[in-house]
Design a protein around this motif. Sequence first.
Motif, short mmCIF file in Angstrom:
data_model
loop_
_atom_site.label_atom_id
_atom_site.label_comp_id
_atom_site.label_asym_id
_atom_site.label_seq_id
_atom_site.Cartn_x
_atom_site.Cartn_y
_atom_site.Cartn_z
N PRO A 178 50.69 61.56 46.33
CA PRO A 178 50.73 60.11 46.14
C PRO A 178 49.37 59.49 45.79
CG PRO A 178 50.92 60.64 48.46
CD PRO A 178 50.97 61.94 47.71
N GLU A 179 48.30 60.27 45.88
CA GLU A 179 46.98 59.75 45.53
C GLU A 179 46.81 59.60 44.02
OE1 GLU A 179 47.25 62.59 47.44
OE2 GLU A 179 46.94 61.65 49.38
N ALA A 180 47.66 60.27 43.23
CA ALA A 180 47.53 60.25 41.77
C ALA A 180 48.60 59.37 41.14
CB ALA A 180 47.63 61.66 41.22
N VAL A 181 48.22 58.67 40.08
CA VAL A 181 49.13 57.81 39.34
C VAL A 181 48.96 58.11 37.86
CG1 VAL A 181 49.74 55.42 38.80
CG2 VAL A 181 48.90 55.99 41.08
N VAL A 182 50.05 58.41 37.17
CA VAL A 182 50.01 58.60 35.72
C VAL A 182 49.84 57.23 35.10
CG1 VAL A 182 51.28 59.40 33.70
CG2 VAL A 182 51.51 60.63 35.88
N ILE A 183 48.81 57.04 34.27
CA ILE A 183 48.54 55.71 33.70
C ILE A 183 48.63 55.66 32.18
CG2 ILE A 183 47.17 54.95 35.67
CD1 ILE A 183 44.65 55.47 33.99
N ALA A 184 48.72 56.80 31.50
CA ALA A 184 48.83 56.80 30.04
C ALA A 184 49.25 58.18 29.59
CB ALA A 184 47.49 56.41 29.41
N PRO A 185 49.92 58.29 28.46
CA PRO A 185 50.46 57.22 27.62
C PRO A 185 51.73 56.65 28.24
CG PRO A 185 51.13 59.33 26.72
CD PRO A 185 50.22 59.61 27.91
N ALA A 186 52.26 55.62 27.62
CA ALA A 186 53.43 54.93 28.16
C ALA A 186 54.61 55.88 28.34
CB ALA A 186 53.82 53.76 27.25
N GLN A 187 54.76 56.87 27.44
CA GLN A 187 55.87 57.83 27.58
C GLN A 187 55.74 58.65 28.86
OE1 GLN A 187 53.74 57.53 24.97
NE2 GLN A 187 54.63 58.35 23.11
N ALA A 188 54.51 59.01 29.22
CA ALA A 188 54.30 59.77 30.46
C ALA A 188 54.57 58.90 31.68
CB ALA A 188 52.88 60.33 30.50
#
Length: 85
Positions: free
Chosen positions: A44-54
Amino acid sequence: HGADPIDVTIRTQRTVERPDGSVDISLASSDLSEAVRWAFSFGPEAVVIAPAQAVSLARQTIDRLARAYGGDIASSLPDLELLSG
């Protein structure tokens, strides 16, 4: 896999590099699903921020997991616009 690599950016709070205490990790991957699963390995410490598809794939995956465990949390996740700054 044969597809062109896609740059996926993940924000995690494991290393202090940004003023807010987070660090951006970018990786090139030709498999978007694999890149999102890799991001999930940070927990939970990581957040996918790009690209929008990811980001969309991450949200869909989280929503499926939440439903499997009796909840619906994807709608409460932060907006991409808030994280990309």
